[in-house]
Design a protein around this motif. Structure first.
Motif, short mmCIF file in Angstrom:
data_model
loop_
_atom_site.label_atom_id
_atom_site.label_comp_id
_atom_site.label_asym_id
_atom_site.label_seq_id
_atom_site.Cartn_x
_atom_site.Cartn_y
_atom_site.Cartn_z
N ARG A 34 10.34 11.77 10.00
CA ARG A 34 9.47 12.00 8.83
C ARG A 34 9.80 10.98 7.75
N ARG A 35 8.81 10.20 7.39
CA ARG A 35 8.97 9.10 6.44
C ARG A 35 9.27 9.62 5.04
N PHE A 36 10.21 8.94 4.34
CA PHE A 36 10.50 9.31 2.96
C PHE A 36 10.57 8.10 2.02
N GLY A 37 10.59 6.88 2.56
CA GLY A 37 10.68 5.74 1.65
C GLY A 37 10.38 4.41 2.29
N TYR A 38 10.16 3.42 1.42
CA TYR A 38 9.89 2.04 1.81
C TYR A 38 10.64 1.11 0.86
N TYR A 39 10.98 -0.08 1.33
CA TYR A 39 11.60 -1.10 0.49
C TYR A 39 10.91 -2.43 0.74
N TRP A 40 10.44 -3.06 -0.36
CA TRP A 40 9.82 -4.39 -0.31
C TRP A 40 10.72 -5.36 -1.06
N PRO A 41 11.56 -6.12 -0.36
CA PRO A 41 12.49 -7.02 -1.05
C PRO A 41 11.81 -8.09 -1.90
N ARG A 42 10.69 -8.61 -1.43
CA ARG A 42 10.02 -9.70 -2.16
C ARG A 42 9.60 -9.26 -3.57
N THR A 43 9.10 -8.03 -3.69
CA THR A 43 8.64 -7.55 -4.99
C THR A 43 9.70 -6.72 -5.71
N ARG A 44 10.85 -6.51 -5.05
CA ARG A 44 11.94 -5.70 -5.61
C ARG A 44 11.45 -4.33 -6.03
N THR A 45 10.70 -3.70 -5.11
CA THR A 45 10.19 -2.35 -5.34
C THR A 45 10.51 -1.47 -4.14
N VAL A 46 10.53 -0.18 -4.41
CA VAL A 46 10.65 0.81 -3.34
C VAL A 46 9.53 1.83 -3.52
N GLY A 47 9.14 2.45 -2.43
CA GLY A 47 8.18 3.54 -2.47
C GLY A 47 8.91 4.80 -2.05
N GLN A 50 7.63 12.02 -3.36
CA GLN A 50 7.95 12.97 -4.41
C GLN A 50 6.92 14.10 -4.36
N THR A 51 7.15 15.14 -5.13
CA THR A 51 6.13 16.17 -5.26
C THR A 51 4.99 15.58 -6.10
N ARG A 99 15.25 14.69 0.85
CA ARG A 99 15.26 16.16 0.93
C ARG A 99 13.87 16.72 1.24
N LEU A 100 12.83 16.10 0.69
CA LEU A 100 11.46 16.56 0.94
C LEU A 100 11.02 16.34 2.39
N SER A 101 11.72 15.45 3.10
CA SER A 101 11.35 15.14 4.48
C SER A 101 12.29 15.73 5.52
N PRO A 103 14.71 18.38 7.59
CA PRO A 103 14.66 19.82 7.89
C PRO A 103 15.68 20.57 7.03
N GLU A 104 15.36 21.80 6.68
CA GLU A 104 16.20 22.60 5.79
C GLU A 104 17.67 22.69 6.23
N PRO A 105 17.96 22.92 7.52
CA PRO A 105 19.38 22.98 7.91
C PRO A 105 20.14 21.68 7.63
N LEU A 106 19.48 20.55 7.78
CA LEU A 106 20.12 19.27 7.50
C LEU A 106 20.38 19.11 6.01
N VAL A 107 19.43 19.55 5.20
CA VAL A 107 19.59 19.48 3.74
C VAL A 107 20.77 20.36 3.33
#
Length: 113
Positions: A34-47, A50-51, A99-101, A103-107
């Motif tokens: 389950r995807r929770f983030g992205y990183y774009w080094p060229r633009t120095r941004t992350v996605g 969130q709720t 945490r949003l992605s 499973p509850e036991p892992l969190v």
């Protein structure tokens, strides 16, 4: 102020069971498929996942740091400009995205980093 990309990556590496998928321009991060983030080094941004309410609050309070990326499945994704955010706030947002992605036991096994 500002977070270098390698510091963001170290933060992600401290999370449990993170999978990386490299593409030409970015790296995507998932936990148990389950995807929770992205990183774009060229633009120095992350996605980051969130709720919807957090997406709205972040973007409306600090549009110089955050922007709407997209909404999907009841979640609001935000783009975070790494040069404009403090490390502790980014750590909280990364953990929340994971945490949003995860499973509850892992969190429960891995409380806040």
């Amino acid at each position: 102020m500002g977070v270098p990309g390698n510091q963001f990556l170290r933060t992600v590496d401290r999370l449990a069971e993170v999978e990386r998928a490299k593409a030409r321009d970015y790296t995507a991060f998932s936990v148990r498929g389950r995807r929770f983030g992205y990183y774009w080094p060229r633009t120095r941004t992350v996605g980051l996942k969130q709720t919807l309410s957090e997406q709205t609050a972040l973007v409306s309070e600090r549009p110089d740091v955050f922007e709407v990326q997209f909404t999907a499945g009841g979640f609001g994704w935000v783009v975070v400009h790494l040069p404009r955010i403090e490390a502790d706030e980014l750590t909280e947002l990364v953990y929340e995205a994971w945490r949003l992605s995860a499973p509850e036991p892992l969190v429960e096994e891995h409380p806040f980093i």
